[in-house]
Design a protein around this motif. Sequence first.
Motif, PDB file in Angstrom:
ATOM      1  N   ASP A  42      31.732  48.065  50.107  1.00  0.00           N
ATOM      2  CA  ASP A  42      32.830  47.481  49.333  1.00  0.00           C
ATOM      3  C   ASP A  42      33.802  48.588  48.969  1.00  0.00           C
ATOM      4  OD1 ASP A  42      34.304  46.066  47.069  1.00  0.00           O
ATOM      5  OD2 ASP A  42      32.769  44.570  47.475  1.00  0.00           O
ATOM      6  N   TYR A 160      46.578  32.717  53.585  1.00  0.00           N
ATOM      7  CA  TYR A 160      45.121  32.685  53.409  1.00  0.00           C
ATOM      8  C   TYR A 160      44.474  31.753  54.433  1.00  0.00           C
ATOM      9  CZ  TYR A 160      40.546  32.242  51.167  1.00  0.00           C
ATOM     10  OH  TYR A 160      39.195  32.238  50.911  1.00  0.00           O
ATOM     11  N   THR A 197      34.164  32.338  41.401  1.00  0.00           N
ATOM     12  CA  THR A 197      34.069  33.799  41.441  1.00  0.00           C
ATOM     13  C   THR A 197      35.338  34.408  40.848  1.00  0.00           C
ATOM     14  OG1 THR A 197      35.134  33.939  43.585  1.00  0.00           O
ATOM     15  CG2 THR A 197      32.726  33.675  43.589  1.00  0.00           C
TER      16      THR A 197
END
Length: 259
Positions: A42, A160, A197
């Motif tokens: 990450d 997106y 999230t």
Amino acid sequence: MRRTKSPDLNGRIALITGGARGLGAACAWAICEAGGKAMIVDLLTDRGEATAEELRAAGHDAHFTPLDVRDEAGWAAAVAATVDRFGRIDILVNNAGIATAATIEDLTLADFQAILDINLLGAFRGMQAVIPVMKAGGGGAIVNIASNSTQRVSAITTSYAATKAAVANMTKSAAIHLAQTGTGIRVNSVHPGPHATEMLLGSDAKADLPQVQALRDAIPMGRMGNAEEVGAIVAFLASDAASYVTGAELFVDGGLTPH
Ligand SMILES: NC(=O)c1ccc[n+]([C@@H]2O[C@H](COP(=O)([O-])OP(=O)(O)OC[C@H]3O[C@@H](n4cnc5c(N)ncnc54)[C@H](O)[C@@H]3O)[C@@H](O)[C@H]2O)c1
């Protein structure tokens, strides 16, 4: 009658991008709980180290190495670090992603290129970096995290949804090639609907906003998904229980897409 195979990842080595938090962290947990070992990569170093530490505290074998999925040389280093530590790579989860909300009139070319570089080309770089290692190991499973926006778009999903639709089709081409060439590598895409999230909500404070409530109301099951529900599907696709599944799109969205 043969017994149904249950998901079992005993000893399998997984590299998970964007695994510091959210759906990626849930994938790392699900893979480890099925017996696998995880290399989390990450941009977020502190968060990634903390997630790996939590997994180790629970008795799992998990580690973190920093990676920006836009960095091709970084990919080579992350793959080398994973092989150095674990000896092989059996599972790749291309999960790292960002979201940009803009209409076709408002979206800038720079913003479009930026999201393409992460969501689509990040997964491309990941597959190219890991496939040789999987081939050398006799096979593997790649799971690319797309989105239900491959089917369900709005005025502001211009970039997106385009990146996620491209991920889904890239997944299928890779799956066909890797099957036809006898590599033993399967490639599938997972398409989450809304999950609570930090990407979607930013912070818990947003969970009660009217637009978030409206999104929830549109879901036939009446709730957003839990990250663990994506993790479980990723672990399934990574396992031999899915040995005849490649090039598939699996939606995890409480019935939103067909609704
Ligand atoms: N949350 C949802 O509702 C939802 C729905 C559909 C699809 N998805 C997809 O699931 C994936 C995970 O999303 P999430 O909701 O957990 O988001 P998140 O923002 O909580 O997590 C994304 C992770 O990716 C990392 N990342 C971003 N850019 C990176 C880069 N260049 N290199 C390395 N790591 C990078 C971030 O640091 C973060 O840890 C994304 O691909 C997203 O598009 C999410």
